[in-house]
Write a protein that holds these residues in place. Structure first.
Motif, PDB file in Angstrom:
ATOM      1  N   VAL A  81       0.843  -1.188   0.000  1.00  0.00           N
ATOM      2  CA  VAL A  81       0.000   0.000   0.000  1.00  0.00           C
ATOM      3  C   VAL A  81       0.884   1.245   0.000  1.00  0.00           C
ATOM      4  CG1 VAL A  81      -0.233  -0.011   2.538  1.00  0.00           C
ATOM      5  CG2 VAL A  81      -1.998   1.082   1.131  1.00  0.00           C
ATOM      6  N   VAL A  82       0.483   2.249  -0.763  1.00  0.00           N
ATOM      7  CA  VAL A  82       1.246   3.490  -0.862  1.00  0.00           C
ATOM      8  C   VAL A  82       1.031   4.308   0.413  1.00  0.00           C
ATOM      9  CG1 VAL A  82       1.499   5.663  -2.131  1.00  0.00           C
ATOM     10  CG2 VAL A  82       1.075   3.517  -3.384  1.00  0.00           C
ATOM     11  N   GLU A  83       2.139   4.676   1.078  1.00  0.00           N
ATOM     12  CA  GLU A  83       2.043   5.485   2.304  1.00  0.00           C
ATOM     13  C   GLU A  83       2.283   6.959   2.028  1.00  0.00           C
ATOM     14  OE1 GLU A  83       4.138   3.551   5.651  1.00  0.00           O
ATOM     15  OE2 GLU A  83       2.132   2.709   5.956  1.00  0.00           O
ATOM     16  N   SER A  84       3.132   7.257   1.035  1.00  0.00           N
ATOM     17  CA  SER A  84       3.271   8.647   0.563  1.00  0.00           C
ATOM     18  C   SER A  84       3.785   8.611  -0.869  1.00  0.00           C
ATOM     19  CB  SER A  84       4.211   9.458   1.478  1.00  0.00           C
ATOM     20  OG  SER A  84       5.481   8.871   1.544  1.00  0.00           O
ATOM     21  N   SER A  85       3.494   9.679  -1.610  1.00  0.00           N
ATOM     22  CA  SER A  85       3.770   9.626  -3.047  1.00  0.00           C
ATOM     23  C   SER A  85       4.193  10.980  -3.602  1.00  0.00           C
ATOM     24  CB  SER A  85       2.491   9.162  -3.786  1.00  0.00           C
ATOM     25  OG  SER A  85       2.663   9.263  -5.179  1.00  0.00           O
ATOM     26  N   ARG A  86       5.203  10.928  -4.506  1.00  0.00           N
ATOM     27  CA  ARG A  86       5.516  12.078  -5.350  1.00  0.00           C
ATOM     28  C   ARG A  86       5.440  11.633  -6.812  1.00  0.00           C
ATOM     29  NH1 ARG A  86      10.556  15.655  -3.731  1.00  0.00           N
ATOM     30  NH2 ARG A  86       9.697  16.819  -5.521  1.00  0.00           N
ATOM     31  N   CYS A  87       4.471  10.729  -7.058  1.00  0.00           N
ATOM     32  CA  CYS A  87       4.240  10.214  -8.405  1.00  0.00           C
ATOM     33  C   CYS A  87       2.783  10.479  -8.747  1.00  0.00           C
ATOM     34  CB  CYS A  87       4.544   8.716  -8.451  1.00  0.00           C
ATOM     35  SG  CYS A  87       3.975   7.901  -9.944  1.00  0.00           S
ATOM     36  N   SER A  88       2.531  11.060  -9.898  1.00  0.00           N
ATOM     37  CA  SER A  88       1.161  11.458 -10.257  1.00  0.00           C
ATOM     38  C   SER A  88       0.235  10.253 -10.414  1.00  0.00           C
ATOM     39  CB  SER A  88       1.168  12.278 -11.551  1.00  0.00           C
ATOM     40  OG  SER A  88       1.779  11.524 -12.587  1.00  0.00           O
ATOM     41  N   ALA A  89       0.804   9.073 -10.723  1.00  0.00           N
ATOM     42  CA  ALA A  89      -0.031   7.888 -10.966  1.00  0.00           C
ATOM     43  C   ALA A  89      -0.432   7.169  -9.679  1.00  0.00           C
ATOM     44  CB  ALA A  89       0.706   6.925 -11.884  1.00  0.00           C
ATOM     45  N   CYS A  90       0.211   7.513  -8.551  1.00  0.00           N
ATOM     46  CA  CYS A  90      -0.046   6.801  -7.291  1.00  0.00           C
ATOM     47  C   CYS A  90      -0.451   7.782  -6.200  1.00  0.00           C
ATOM     48  CB  CYS A  90       1.204   6.064  -6.812  1.00  0.00           C
ATOM     49  SG  CYS A  90       1.777   4.774  -7.917  1.00  0.00           S
ATOM     50  N   SER A  91      -1.482   7.414  -5.446  1.00  0.00           N
ATOM     51  CA  SER A  91      -1.929   8.243  -4.322  1.00  0.00           C
ATOM     52  C   SER A  91      -1.824   7.451  -3.033  1.00  0.00           C
ATOM     53  CB  SER A  91      -3.385   8.678  -4.512  1.00  0.00           C
ATOM     54  OG  SER A  91      -3.556   9.302  -5.769  1.00  0.00           O
ATOM     55  N   GLU A  92      -1.726   8.182  -1.928  1.00  0.00           N
ATOM     56  CA  GLU A  92      -1.696   7.542  -0.615  1.00  0.00           C
ATOM     57  C   GLU A  92      -2.914   6.634  -0.452  1.00  0.00           C
ATOM     58  OE1 GLU A  92      -1.798   8.961   4.024  1.00  0.00           O
ATOM     59  OE2 GLU A  92      -0.944  10.358   2.543  1.00  0.00           O
ATOM     60  N   GLY A  93      -2.663   5.399   0.011  1.00  0.00           N
ATOM     61  CA  GLY A  93      -3.761   4.449   0.202  1.00  0.00           C
ATOM     62  C   GLY A  93      -3.976   3.506  -0.965  1.00  0.00           C
ATOM     63  N   ASP A  94      -3.375   3.797  -2.141  1.00  0.00           N
ATOM     64  CA  ASP A  94      -3.517   2.898  -3.289  1.00  0.00           C
ATOM     65  C   ASP A  94      -2.873   1.545  -2.977  1.00  0.00           C
ATOM     66  OD1 ASP A  94      -4.771   4.805  -4.809  1.00  0.00           O
ATOM     67  OD2 ASP A  94      -3.061   5.227  -6.131  1.00  0.00           O
ATOM     68  N   VAL A  95      -3.514   0.475  -3.434  1.00  0.00           N
ATOM     69  CA  VAL A  95      -2.909  -0.856  -3.369  1.00  0.00           C
ATOM     70  C   VAL A  95      -2.180  -1.101  -4.691  1.00  0.00           C
ATOM     71  CG1 VAL A  95      -3.350  -3.332  -3.137  1.00  0.00           C
ATOM     72  CG2 VAL A  95      -4.691  -1.698  -1.795  1.00  0.00           C
ATOM     73  N   VAL A  96      -0.918  -1.490  -4.603  1.00  0.00           N
ATOM     74  CA  VAL A  96      -0.073  -1.616  -5.796  1.00  0.00           C
ATOM     75  C   VAL A  96       0.680  -2.944  -5.759  1.00  0.00           C
ATOM     76  CG1 VAL A  96       0.213   0.850  -6.266  1.00  0.00           C
ATOM     77  CG2 VAL A  96       1.731  -0.264  -4.622  1.00  0.00           C
ATOM     78  N   THR A  97       1.088  -3.382  -6.949  1.00  0.00           N
ATOM     79  CA  THR A  97       1.831  -4.638  -7.055  1.00  0.00           C
ATOM     80  C   THR A  97       2.973  -4.478  -8.045  1.00  0.00           C
ATOM     81  OG1 THR A  97       1.621  -7.023  -7.482  1.00  0.00           O
ATOM     82  CG2 THR A  97       0.261  -5.583  -8.819  1.00  0.00           C
ATOM     83  N   SER A  98       3.967  -5.385  -7.957  1.00  0.00           N
ATOM     84  CA  SER A  98       5.104  -5.361  -8.882  1.00  0.00           C
ATOM     85  C   SER A  98       5.745  -6.743  -8.909  1.00  0.00           C
ATOM     86  CB  SER A  98       6.146  -4.331  -8.420  1.00  0.00           C
ATOM     87  OG  SER A  98       7.356  -4.469  -9.156  1.00  0.00           O
ATOM     88  N   PHE A  99       6.352  -7.099 -10.072  1.00  0.00           N
ATOM     89  CA  PHE A  99       7.137  -8.343 -10.185  1.00  0.00           C
ATOM     90  C   PHE A  99       8.462  -8.211  -9.432  1.00  0.00           C
ATOM     91  CE2 PHE A  99       5.221  -8.637 -14.678  1.00  0.00           C
ATOM     92  CZ  PHE A  99       4.168  -9.417 -14.243  1.00  0.00           C
ATOM     93  N   ASN A 100       8.914  -6.984  -9.226  1.00  0.00           N
ATOM     94  CA  ASN A 100      10.257  -6.745  -8.658  1.00  0.00           C
ATOM     95  C   ASN A 100      10.163  -5.988  -7.338  1.00  0.00           C
ATOM     96  OD1 ASN A 100      10.774  -6.393 -11.994  1.00  0.00           O
ATOM     97  ND2 ASN A 100      12.032  -7.862 -10.880  1.00  0.00           N
TER      98      ASN A 100
END
Length: 347
Positions: A81-100
């Motif tokens: 879960v995103v706790e803080s963001s300086r990326c326009s595509a991600c906001s605090e609270g978003d659930v995100v995933t990655s292969f890496n």
């Protein structure tokens, strides 16, 4: 902030079995100040998978995964879960995933490598994004659709090896849903056999550690074998291929029985098995899901619907705590898991 992470402590050697001591738990400090495009994430759960054994070698033997480096943080499939963001595509609270995803409790990541996911797609079971509604499910679904030639009404029999693992357990269910009249799983314990038949709708299951595989295959597949979803390679696969019908299909998904050996991927076959493939016109093509990512969005949507409707049941083995990553990985490599092996890092 203080974080815990897992680094590669040592390599098992090209012919060695991995041990928990190959991994090391460390505490480190993470700076919270973000650069443009970065996000701070809290890790919810991590995945361990057979292909990672290749990443423990200096040379992975394949061109699509890179080796882990000694004393550096290990990575793989993760969700958080995103706790803080300086990326326009991600906001605090978003659930995100990655292969890496780094194997650490919190991490600063580049927002562009993260994929935002909707928890409603998995009824809030976020670990499913690492399994049935993630790369594992995609491998099962697209492997069967692209290489299996399953046809409704064709009275086909499918065999799945490593059938109680993350991918095999989904593959067998997709084979049944797509029209196979018989789906037989091969696995390593009576408990797993019961799970396949009672929970996942397999027609039959064979415990290769206790039963005579050739005779049980003949019994469970009286009309021969038309599709073989191969997760293990080695002697079991040779036995299955010997009983396959003319013009049948092997989906070469994984070869876990060979991953601790210094052999190329896919490992070489005996002359006898090569001759069987040729004589019976059996296709045996390596399947790499990363070559089919243009079909991923529609496939993930289908998987989500199948899981939510109960057409696909999901099995997981869940371990708590980042300190247990090495144990969970080694257990998975020796068949200690039923379904997807997940490590829960935080709530």
């Amino acid at each position: 902030m203080q974080v815990q992470r897992i680094v590669l402590n040592s390599r098992p050697g090209n012919n060695g079995a991995p041990v928990p001591g190959n991994f090391r738990l460390e505490e480190t400090t993470l700076a919270r100040d973000l650069k443009d495009g970065e996000v701070l994430v809290r890790t919810l759960c991590l995945s361990v998978d057979p292909y990672m054994r290749c990443r423990m070698n200096e040379d992975t033997g394949v061109d699509y995964v890179t080796p882990w480096q000694l004393s550096e943080c290990v990575d793989g499939g993760g969700v958080g879960v995103v706790e803080s963001s300086r990326c326009s595509a991600c906001s605090e609270g978003d659930v995100v995933t990655s292969f890496n995803w780094p194997w650490q409790t919190n991490a600063v990541m580049t927002g562009s490598v993260l994929q935002k996911v909707d928890p409603q797609l998995v009824d809030g079971r976020l670990s499913y994004f690492l399994g049935a509604v993630g790369i594992t499910g995609l491998t099962a679904l697209l492997g069967i659709r692209e290489k299996g030639n399953v046809t409704k009404g064709a009275n086909q029999t499918m065999v799945v090896s490593g059938a109680a693992g993350a991918c095999g357990s989904i593959a067998g269910q997709i084979g049944r849903l797509d029209g196979c009249v018989r789906v037989v799983g091969i696995c390593g314990s009576d408990e797993k056999c019961r799970a396949l038949v009672d929970n996942l709708g397999f027609s039959a299951a064979i415990n290769y550690r206790q039963e005579d595989v050739p005779s049980r295959l003949k019994e469970c597949c009286p009309d021969g074998i038309d599709v073989y979803f191969d997760n293990v390679g080695g002697a079991i696969s040779d036995t299955v291929i010997t009983q396959m019908n003319n013009d049948s299909h092997v989906i070469l998904c994984g070869q876990i029985s060979q991953y601790n050996k210094d052999v190329p991927y896919p490992p070489p076959l005996s002359d006898e098995i090569k001759e069987t493939l040729r004589r019976k016109n059996i296709t045996r093509e390596r399947f790499t899901v990363l070559n089919y990512m243009n079909k991923a969005e529609a496939a993930l949507c289908e998987l989500s619907q199948s899981v939510q409707s109960g057409q696909i049941n999901v099995l997981e083995t869940v371990v708590n705590g980042i300190e247990n990553m090495g144990d969970a990985f080694c257990s998975m490599m020796t068949g200690g898991n039923i379904g997807k092996q997940i490590i829960k890092i935080s709530e």
